[in-house]
Each structure stands twice: as C-alpha cells, then as structure tokens.
Scaffold this motif. Structure first.
Motif, PDB file in Angstrom:
ATOM      1  N   LEU A  68       0.826  -1.207   0.000  1.00 50.98           N
ATOM      2  CA  LEU A  68       0.000   0.000   0.000  1.00 50.98           C
ATOM      3  C   LEU A  68       0.857   1.253   0.000  1.00 50.98           C
ATOM      4  O   LEU A  68       0.505   2.258  -0.630  1.00 50.98           O
ATOM      5  N   ALA A  69       1.982   1.212   0.700  1.00 51.81           N
ATOM      6  CA  ALA A  69       2.868   2.377   0.739  1.00 51.81           C
ATOM      7  C   ALA A  69       3.433   2.682  -0.651  1.00 51.81           C
ATOM      8  O   ALA A  69       3.557   3.853  -1.040  1.00 51.81           O
ATOM      9  N   ARG A  70       3.753   1.641  -1.405  1.00 57.35           N
ATOM     10  CA  ARG A  70       4.288   1.855  -2.751  1.00 57.35           C
ATOM     11  C   ARG A  70       3.197   2.309  -3.715  1.00 57.35           C
ATOM     12  O   ARG A  70       3.407   3.208  -4.538  1.00 57.35           O
ATOM     13  N   VAL A  71       2.020   1.700  -3.608  1.00 52.54           N
ATOM     14  CA  VAL A  71       0.925   2.048  -4.502  1.00 52.54           C
ATOM     15  C   VAL A  71       0.452   3.485  -4.254  1.00 52.54           C
ATOM     16  O   VAL A  71      -0.017   4.165  -5.173  1.00 52.54           O
ATOM     17  N   ALA A  72       0.587   3.978  -3.005  1.00 54.46           N
ATOM     18  CA  ALA A  72       0.087   5.305  -2.644  1.00 54.46           C
ATOM     19  C   ALA A  72       0.724   6.416  -3.461  1.00 54.46           C
ATOM     20  O   ALA A  72       0.165   7.511  -3.557  1.00 54.46           O
ATOM     21  N   ALA A  73       1.874   6.174  -4.039  1.00 54.19           N
ATOM     22  CA  ALA A  73       2.488   7.194  -4.893  1.00 54.19           C
ATOM     23  C   ALA A  73       1.684   7.397  -6.171  1.00 54.19           C
ATOM     24  O   ALA A  73       1.792   8.452  -6.816  1.00 54.19           O
ATOM     25  N   LEU A  74       0.880   6.406  -6.526  1.00 60.88           N
ATOM     26  CA  LEU A  74       0.099   6.473  -7.763  1.00 60.88           C
ATOM     27  C   LEU A  74      -1.405   6.526  -7.518  1.00 60.88           C
ATOM     28  O   LEU A  74      -2.130   7.241  -8.211  1.00 60.88           O
ATOM     29  N   ALA A  75      -1.870   5.735  -6.541  1.00 58.68           N
ATOM     30  CA  ALA A  75      -3.316   5.603  -6.360  1.00 58.68           C
ATOM     31  C   ALA A  75      -3.643   5.152  -4.948  1.00 58.68           C
ATOM     32  O   ALA A  75      -2.780   4.625  -4.226  1.00 58.68           O
TER      33      ALA A  75
END
Length: 222
Positions: A68-75
């Motif tokens: 989730l931390a990585r995806v949060a940069a995009l969505a």
C-alpha cells in the motif's frame, strides 16, 4: 457487435492464488462450530490457536502495508477490507486447531474504487478549497472498515472535515492503511479461541478449585 468507430477496452489482471479472506474466516469458524473444537479446548490447543491468529494477522500487515505504501504514490484503493483481500493459507490452517506449515500469502484485489493519488489530494492536506477529488467524490468502500475521518466526511462533508486537520489529513492519505489495520484486528479476533469457550474453561477450573478446597477443609462441629 460494436458500432463502427467504437471500441471495447478490457483490463487483464494476473490471477492471484487464494480465496476471499472473509470467506476463509467464515468457513474456518463454521468448521470449528461443527467439530465442537471450541466446546472445551485444551490449554495446548488454546495456545496453538492464539499463536496462529497472531501469525495470520502479522503476515497480513507485513505483506500488504509495504504494498500500500508503494501504490500510494500512484493511487489509493479506498476499499481495503476482508472481502477484497485474498488469502492462500497452509492447508491445515483452514480448520480451527490445525497447524499448517508455512506462512499465509495475501493479495489485494478489486481496484474499482481506486483514485489517482495526484488528483485525490490537495497540495496541502488541510486545504478545503483545492478542488481536489477527495472533496467531491462520495465516500467509498465498506463502511464497516471506515476510519473516523471517513464517517466525518460522510456526515458533514469536506468543509466540516477540515475543522480537524488531523482527520482531514487521515482521510486524504490513510484510508487504505486504516482499512488494513481494521482487517488485521478482524483476523485476530475471529481466529482467537472463542471467548465463551475460554470462559467456560475458566469457570470449570474455578469450580474444581473450589470443590478441592472444600474437600480439604476440616469438618465443622455439629
């Protein structure tokens, strides 16, 4: 057949192993009720069930929080809950009291409510006039997994939410992590030994101790 000049867009996703986490928890509890494993668990079984509950909950957080931390940069997903998380559990773990070898594997699916992170957030998370998507889109997802900020947004809207800068920032940036945390608590609560069974066990132990104390008590003169 599509009309001339039109097209149909299809999204292909990699197939993930596992079944919905809420289905896994429900079937596991149903199996426990059917087999009567909760009727009077031994101390060793209670320890085993508690250990497995903590292991499943810890694995869930340790696997999906970095994702989730990585995806949060995009969505932002906006609908993280036990139905949208798949779990591939060790075979024996599907039964209460089973001690499966290996760690459960989790995957997050159903991005139907996902939003573009750059359009969702304001440059300042305390700015209610930034014309960002969070101000105008409906609160999404399963309300059982909403944090306080989502309920506040639902009740009073973006202008009311900004009266609390902490909740305003939470709503814009932490909905997914809050949903994951609530799901982890759900896993822990549903996989721990039933409170009623433990209470019965403690009551039986208390009655036995009481009876033993009376057996060892000196006779009262008549």
């Amino acid at each position: 057949r599509l009309p001339d000049g039109s097209c149909r867009l299809r999204l292909a996703m990699a197939r993930l192993r596992g079944e919905p986490l809420d289905k896994f928890l429900h079937e596991r509890r149903a199996q426990a009720d059917k087999s009567g494993v909760h009727a009077g668990p031994s101390k060793s079984l209670v320890v085993q069930q508690a250990s497995e509950a903590f292991r499943f909950s810890l694995s869930l957080v340790s696997q999906l929080a970095p994702t989730l931390a990585r995806v949060a940069a995009l969505a932002y997903h906006r609908d993280v809950n036990a139905h949208n998380i798949l779990v591939a559990a060790p075979p024996a773990a599907a039964q209460a009291g089973g001690a499966g070898s290996g760690e459960p594997q989790y995957g997050l699916v159903d991005f139907g409510l996902a939003v573009d992170a750059t359009r969702w957030m304001d440059p300042s998370t305390s700015n209610p006039y930034g014309n960002s998507d969070w101000e105008f889109q409906d609160v999404g997802g399963d309300c059982r997994y909403w944090p306080t900020s989502a309920w506040r947004q639902f009740e009073v809207g973006c202008f009311g939410l900004t009266e609390s800068p902490e909740l305003c920032a939470e709503y814009q940036t932490h909905l997914d992590l809050q949903g994951l945390g609530i799901t982890a608590l759900q896993v822990l609560a549903e996989m721990l030994p039933l409170r009623e069974a433990l209470a019965r066990q403690e009551a039986a132990a208390g009655e036995e101790a009481n009876a033993a104390s009376w057996r060892g008590a000196p006779a009262v003169p008549g």
